[in-house]
Design an enzyme around this catalytic site. Structure first.
Site, short mmCIF file in Angstrom:
data_model
loop_
_atom_site.label_atom_id
_atom_site.label_comp_id
_atom_site.label_asym_id
_atom_site.label_seq_id
_atom_site.Cartn_x
_atom_site.Cartn_y
_atom_site.Cartn_z
N LYS A 179 26.22 2.19 -34.34
CA LYS A 179 25.20 2.87 -33.53
C LYS A 179 25.52 2.78 -32.04
CE LYS A 179 21.69 0.33 -34.68
NZ LYS A 179 22.28 -0.68 -35.58
N ARG A 222 12.49 -0.71 -34.15
CA ARG A 222 13.09 -1.55 -35.20
C ARG A 222 12.10 -1.81 -36.34
NH1 ARG A 222 17.94 -3.38 -32.78
NH2 ARG A 222 18.78 -5.18 -33.84
N ARG A 253 34.16 -8.25 -34.96
CA ARG A 253 33.75 -7.51 -33.77
C ARG A 253 33.84 -8.37 -32.51
NH1 ARG A 253 27.99 -4.41 -33.56
NH2 ARG A 253 27.03 -6.41 -33.17
N ARG A 298 29.95 -12.15 -30.29
CA ARG A 298 28.52 -12.39 -30.16
C ARG A 298 28.10 -13.52 -31.08
NH1 ARG A 298 25.42 -6.70 -30.48
NH2 ARG A 298 24.03 -7.99 -31.73
N ARG A 341 20.27 -10.67 -40.20
CA ARG A 341 20.09 -9.38 -39.52
C ARG A 341 20.05 -8.23 -40.54
NH1 ARG A 341 24.84 -9.41 -35.68
NH2 ARG A 341 24.03 -7.48 -34.82
P1 AMP Z 1 21.32 -5.36 -31.39
O1 AMP Z 1 22.28 -5.49 -30.27
O2 AMP Z 1 20.58 -4.06 -31.40
O3 AMP Z 1 21.91 -5.70 -32.73
O4 AMP Z 1 20.17 -6.47 -31.12
C1 AMP Z 1 20.49 -7.84 -31.05
C2 AMP Z 1 19.21 -8.66 -31.25
O5 AMP Z 1 18.27 -8.36 -30.20
C3 AMP Z 1 18.45 -8.39 -32.55
O6 AMP Z 1 18.96 -9.14 -33.64
C4 AMP Z 1 17.04 -8.82 -32.16
O7 AMP Z 1 16.92 -10.22 -32.14
C5 AMP Z 1 16.95 -8.33 -30.72
N1 AMP Z 1 16.44 -6.95 -30.63
C6 AMP Z 1 17.10 -5.84 -30.20
N2 AMP Z 1 16.33 -4.75 -30.26
C7 AMP Z 1 15.12 -5.17 -30.73
C8 AMP Z 1 13.89 -4.53 -31.04
N3 AMP Z 1 13.73 -3.21 -30.88
N4 AMP Z 1 12.87 -5.29 -31.53
C9 AMP Z 1 13.00 -6.60 -31.69
N5 AMP Z 1 14.14 -7.28 -31.44
C10 AMP Z 1 15.20 -6.57 -30.98
#
Ligand code: AMP
Length: 215
Positions: free
Chosen positions: A13, A88, A126, A159, A170
């Site tokens: 994404k 989310r 990654r 990460r 996740r």
């Molecule tokens: P991502 O980079 O989108 O995979 O996000 C990394 C982490 O940030 C996720 O595992 C959540 O802990 C937090 N996070 C990102 N976007 C959201 C969201 N819309 N709602 C809640 N937590 C989020």
């Protein structure tokens, strides 16, 4: 128009949203990137979000809803924007809809579908640039100069939440809380889907075709 990227972690994404943002000249808004930035700068938001992010769980809705509401008021969003990682869950989707009802913004949600086995492989190999957030894959998309970002030369990091244990959580969070959004947007007639198991450029071409043909 608001483009919403939907799909499990590791579906690509972020990469696709970044490419689309460049092609369409629209801002790429990633809640994950904003939260990681807050964590790095040790802001109040970062401190509150840390334990959830480290565990692979969702940060409380009120925190992310507030950062999105503020971000969408900025001038660069006036022509449209690409949301990556938000909404989310159903509650965030409702909150977003309440903002869009006021502004008259239309949604196009794009689901990137990828098999679980591919996701786990991608996430565990990654590497991410902590400065410009570009992502690299040690197997599929190695960097030109070993371990450094091709765009800005910063040393890449893995990460913390790309560890095997956190990846499992996740994915669980995705399947239980985020995937129901597909049905929500399908019912609204604003959902399209692409096969994300293919090379990055092929996925991108499919996405651009869907965006261009969306009435
Ligand atoms: P991502 O980079 O989108 O995979 O996000 C990394 C982490 O940030 C996720 O595992 C959540 O802990 C937090 N996070 C990102 N976007 C959201 C969201 N819309 N709602 C809640 N937590 C989020």
């Amino acid at each position: 128009m608001a483009v919403i990227m939907l799909g499990p972690p590791g579906a690509g994404k972020g990469t696709q949203a970044r490419m689309m943002a460049e092609a369409l000249q629209l801002p790429h808004i990633s809640t994950g990137d904003m939260l990681r930035e807050a964590l790095k700068n040790q802001t109040e938001l970062g401190k509150k979000a840390k334990e959830y992010m480290d565990a692979g769980d969702l940060v409380p809705d009120e925190l992310v809803d507030a950062i999105i509401a503020e971000r969408l008021t900025r001038e660069d969003c006036s022509r449209g924007f690409i949301l990556d990682g938000y909404p989310r869950n159903i509650s965030q989707a409702r909150f977003l809809q309440s903002l869009f009802d006021k502004s008259g913004t239309r949604i196009l949600s794009i689901g990137v579908k990828v098999d679980d086995g591919v996701l786990i492989k991608r996430l565990s190999s990654r590497w991410t640039c902590p400065k410009c957030n570009k992502m690299f894959n040690a197997n599929l998309d190695p960097t030109k100069i070993g371990g450094k970002c091709d765009e800005c030369g910063t040393a890449l990091i893995q990460r913390k939440d790309d560890s095997a244990e956190v990846i499992a959580e996740r994915l669980h969070v995705y399947y239980t809380l985020t995937r129901p959004l597909i049905q929500l947007y399908q019912e609204q007639g604003s959902y399209v889907e692409v096969d994300g198991n293919r090379p990055v450029e092929d996925v991108f071409n499919s996405i651009m075709e869907k965006v261009t043909n969306y009435e």
